[in-house]
Design a protein around this motif. Structure first.
Motif, PDB file in Angstrom:
ATOM      1  N   GLU A  79     -73.100   2.649 -34.554  1.00 36.89           N
ATOM      2  CA  GLU A  79     -72.509   1.882 -33.458  1.00 36.89           C
ATOM      3  C   GLU A  79     -72.993   0.435 -33.478  1.00 36.89           C
ATOM      4  O   GLU A  79     -72.202  -0.507 -33.361  1.00 36.89           O
ATOM      5  CB  GLU A  79     -72.870   2.521 -32.115  1.00 36.89           C
ATOM      6  N   HIS A  80     -74.296   0.251 -33.614  1.00 41.86           N
ATOM      7  CA  HIS A  80     -74.855  -1.091 -33.566  1.00 41.86           C
ATOM      8  C   HIS A  80     -74.399  -1.938 -34.746  1.00 41.86           C
ATOM      9  O   HIS A  80     -74.188  -3.153 -34.602  1.00 41.86           O
ATOM     10  CB  HIS A  80     -76.382  -1.017 -33.507  1.00 41.86           C
ATOM     11  N   TRP A  83     -70.760  -3.053 -33.724  1.00 41.54           N
ATOM     12  CA  TRP A  83     -70.700  -3.939 -32.560  1.00 41.54           C
ATOM     13  C   TRP A  83     -71.351  -5.289 -32.848  1.00 41.54           C
ATOM     14  O   TRP A  83     -70.802  -6.341 -32.497  1.00 41.54           O
ATOM     15  CB  TRP A  83     -71.378  -3.288 -31.349  1.00 41.54           C
ATOM     16  N   VAL A  96     -71.188  -7.170 -25.293  1.00 42.21           N
ATOM     17  CA  VAL A  96     -70.850  -5.821 -25.744  1.00 42.21           C
ATOM     18  C   VAL A  96     -72.018  -5.158 -26.480  1.00 42.21           C
ATOM     19  O   VAL A  96     -72.487  -4.078 -26.069  1.00 42.21           O
ATOM     20  CB  VAL A  96     -69.583  -5.820 -26.621  1.00 42.21           C
ATOM     21  N   PRO A  97     -72.530  -5.755 -27.568  1.00 40.33           N
ATOM     22  CA  PRO A  97     -73.664  -5.120 -28.220  1.00 40.33           C
ATOM     23  C   PRO A  97     -74.900  -5.066 -27.328  1.00 40.33           C
ATOM     24  O   PRO A  97     -75.702  -4.130 -27.437  1.00 40.33           O
ATOM     25  CB  PRO A  97     -73.904  -5.974 -29.468  1.00 40.33           C
ATOM     26  N   VAL A 100     -74.392  -1.999 -25.060  1.00 38.88           N
ATOM     27  CA  VAL A 100     -74.483  -0.772 -25.845  1.00 38.88           C
ATOM     28  C   VAL A 100     -75.921  -0.517 -26.291  1.00 38.88           C
ATOM     29  O   VAL A 100     -76.418   0.617 -26.208  1.00 38.88           O
ATOM     30  CB  VAL A 100     -73.556  -0.837 -27.072  1.00 38.88           C
ATOM     31  N   LYS A 150     -64.078   4.464 -29.983  1.00 37.35           N
ATOM     32  CA  LYS A 150     -64.846   3.652 -30.937  1.00 37.35           C
ATOM     33  C   LYS A 150     -64.056   3.419 -32.216  1.00 37.35           C
ATOM     34  O   LYS A 150     -64.035   2.287 -32.740  1.00 37.35           O
ATOM     35  CB  LYS A 150     -66.173   4.349 -31.261  1.00 37.35           C
ATOM     36  N   VAL A 186     -61.989  -1.791 -26.870  1.00 35.45           N
ATOM     37  CA  VAL A 186     -63.384  -2.181 -26.689  1.00 35.45           C
ATOM     38  C   VAL A 186     -63.844  -1.849 -25.276  1.00 35.45           C
ATOM     39  O   VAL A 186     -64.923  -1.261 -25.075  1.00 35.45           O
ATOM     40  CB  VAL A 186     -63.573  -3.694 -26.963  1.00 35.45           C
ATOM     41  N   VAL A 190     -66.778   0.872 -24.363  1.00 39.92           N
ATOM     42  CA  VAL A 190     -67.996   0.467 -23.652  1.00 39.92           C
ATOM     43  C   VAL A 190     -68.114   1.214 -22.329  1.00 39.92           C
ATOM     44  O   VAL A 190     -69.206   1.648 -21.942  1.00 39.92           O
ATOM     45  CB  VAL A 190     -68.010  -1.053 -23.408  1.00 39.92           C
TER      46      VAL A 190
END
Length: 220
Positions: A79-80, A83, A96-97, A100, A150, A186, A190
């Motif tokens: 995920e990281h 993002w 966003v990141p 998350v 995602k 997105v 999120v």
């Protein structure tokens, strides 16, 4: 195959999944729709592989706490990777990141405290106490919905990057529609990320308080 080597099978799947995530992000940067298509396929494969290691572990009777922790760790890394990459490319806001990653650290810390008292993220020993919490965090419906969100976000954002970089292609593709679709996915991704994390934080409070944790441990 020895038991020690058998455990390498699901863990190898986890490693391959992380490597493919890096490859997919790299391919999205190539100004070619053909290459972007390959990146899209890899992105779908990476998300779909989320449950493959767990399936193999159960199928081969190789489930373990280490495997579960590695699976969640791989989820976070994947995920990281996506993002952060799209934030650097200017396709999503920095928030966003940040959201998350903050959610990931909080949830994983809470799960780590619960694990010390014999409670796992999923399964029969899950730390989730309510039916709503179990549905939001562990149900097939919610896990699938989050995976689809995602995948949709990463694919649309990746194609948007590739199209914008491909000479002469941007004018032929409805970039505005593509960008709007990406923004929607997105936000959905999120939102689901945050919503699925709330029950974990709420139900893990007992394990964050020493006295309550000792009581809970004794009762088990």
């Amino acid at each position: 195959m020895s038991p020690h080597r058998s455990y390498l099978v699901p863990n190898l799947v986890i490693l391959v999944r992380v490597i493919l995530a890096f490859v997919a992000v790299g391919l999205f940067l190539v100004p070619s729709l053909a290459v972007a298509g390959t990146a899209v396929v890899l992105t779908v494969v990476v998300i779909a592989m989320d449950g493959l290691d767990g399936y193999l572990a159960r199928r081969l009777d190789l489930t373990s706490e280490l495997g579960a922790v590695l699976d969640i760790t791989a989820d976070r890394i994947v995920e990281h990777i996506f993002w952060i990459s799209f934030a650097v490319l200017g396709k999503v806001g920095l928030w966003v990141p940040l959201v998350v990653m903050t959610r990931s650290f909080l949830v994983d810390t809470a799960r780590g405290m619960a694990l010390a008292h014999g409670k796992t993220a999923f399964g029969s020993t899950t730390l989730q106490r309510s039916a709503v919490g179990r549905f939001l965090t562990g149900s097939r419906f919610m896990r699938t919905a989050y995976a689809v969100a995602k995948t949709g976000a990463f694919v649309l954002l990746g194609v948007e990057v590739a199209v914008a970089r491909a000479p002469g292609v941007g004018a032929e593709v409805p970039l505005t529609l593509l960008a709007e679709g990406a923004r929607v996915m997105v936000w959905v991704a999120v939102a689901l990320c945050v919503v699925r994390g709330i029950p974990v934080l709420m139900d893990s409070r007992a394990y964050l308080e020493p006295a309550a944790a000792e009581t809970g441990s004794g009762g088990a």
